[in-house]
Scaffold this active site. Structure first.
Site, PDB file in Angstrom:
ATOM      1  N   HIS A 294       0.830  -1.197   0.000  1.00  0.00           N
ATOM      2  CA  HIS A 294       0.000   0.000   0.000  1.00  0.00           C
ATOM      3  C   HIS A 294       0.870   1.256   0.000  1.00  0.00           C
ATOM      4  CE1 HIS A 294      -3.178   2.612   2.163  1.00  0.00           C
ATOM      5  NE2 HIS A 294      -3.305   2.708   0.847  1.00  0.00           N
TER       6      HIS A 294
ATOM      7  N   ASP B 236       7.240   5.566 -21.094  1.00  0.00           N
ATOM      8  CA  ASP B 236       7.574   5.357 -22.497  1.00  0.00           C
ATOM      9  C   ASP B 236       9.069   5.075 -22.628  1.00  0.00           C
ATOM     10  OD1 ASP B 236       8.928   7.894 -22.507  1.00  0.00           O
ATOM     11  OD2 ASP B 236       7.072   8.905 -23.080  1.00  0.00           O
TER      12      ASP B 236
ATOM     13  N   HIS C 110       5.971  17.864 -16.358  1.00  0.00           N
ATOM     14  CA  HIS C 110       6.814  16.710 -16.703  1.00  0.00           C
ATOM     15  C   HIS C 110       8.061  16.674 -15.826  1.00  0.00           C
ATOM     16  CE1 HIS C 110       8.311  13.434 -19.103  1.00  0.00           C
ATOM     17  NE2 HIS C 110       9.380  14.115 -19.470  1.00  0.00           N
TER      18      HIS C 110
ATOM     19  N   TYR D 135       5.292  11.751 -23.614  1.00  0.00           N
ATOM     20  CA  TYR D 135       4.545  11.922 -22.353  1.00  0.00           C
ATOM     21  C   TYR D 135       3.628  10.748 -22.019  1.00  0.00           C
ATOM     22  CZ  TYR D 135       6.319  16.626 -22.942  1.00  0.00           C
ATOM     23  OH  TYR D 135       7.142  17.715 -23.129  1.00  0.00           O
ATOM     24  N   ALA D 136       3.895   9.574 -22.541  1.00  0.00           N
ATOM     25  CA  ALA D 136       3.111   8.383 -22.198  1.00  0.00           C
ATOM     26  C   ALA D 136       3.726   7.777 -20.933  1.00  0.00           C
ATOM     27  CB  ALA D 136       3.101   7.385 -23.351  1.00  0.00           C
ATOM     28  N   ASN D 137       3.493   8.472 -19.824  1.00  0.00           N
ATOM     29  CA  ASN D 137       4.061   8.100 -18.537  1.00  0.00           C
ATOM     30  C   ASN D 137       3.007   8.303 -17.465  1.00  0.00           C
ATOM     31  OD1 ASN D 137       6.899   8.051 -19.641  1.00  0.00           O
ATOM     32  ND2 ASN D 137       6.442  10.222 -19.900  1.00  0.00           N
TER      33      ASN D 137
END
Length: 129
Positions: free
Chosen positions: A20, A28, A96, A118-120
């Site tokens: 948890h 990316d 970012h 920006y595929a994070n």
């Protein structure tokens, strides 16, 4: 041998160690990976596996109580922004640069082959009860 779910032994083992509040950065191929977190690099070729495939696979196995993404994704990568908005009700946006700083505190980094900017996303693990 497992017959379903995540078959990659390194990733399956790393997921089993999460608790948890732990952070998991799904990134990316171009995201700088900080020193410290355990890294499972799934990138094979540009676009393989995709950000969407990895996020969906992780969501099928993890309890996620929240997520953080770079605000820049909304303008630079509408497909990834739509995916994130559709998957997470608790989604925060930061710059970012701040996401890169936050990723240093992640327990696990999963690198995809995604080749769009920006595929994070930084996932925050929850509990099932």
């Amino acid at each position: 041998m497992k017959k379903a779910g995540i078959l990659n032994r390194h990733l399956a083992g790393a997921l089993a160690e999460l608790g948890h509040g732990d952070g998991v950065l799904v990134c990316d191929a171009g995201m700088p990976i900080p020193n410290g977190p355990r890294v499972v690099d799934l990138a094979f070729r540009a676009g393989v596996p995709s950000f969407a495939e990895v996020v969906d696979g992780l969501l099928a196995e993890l309890v996620v109580e929240g997520a953080t993404a770079a605000a820049e994704v909304r303008e630079a990568n509408p497909a990834a922004a739509g995916l994130l908005a559709g998957r997470f009700t608790e989604l925060a946006y930061v710059s970012h640069e701040e996401l890169k700083e936050l990723s240093a505190g992640a327990r696990l980094v999963v690198r995809t082959g995604e080749a769009r900017p920006y595929a994070n996303v930084l996932l925050r693990c929850g509990v099932f009860f």
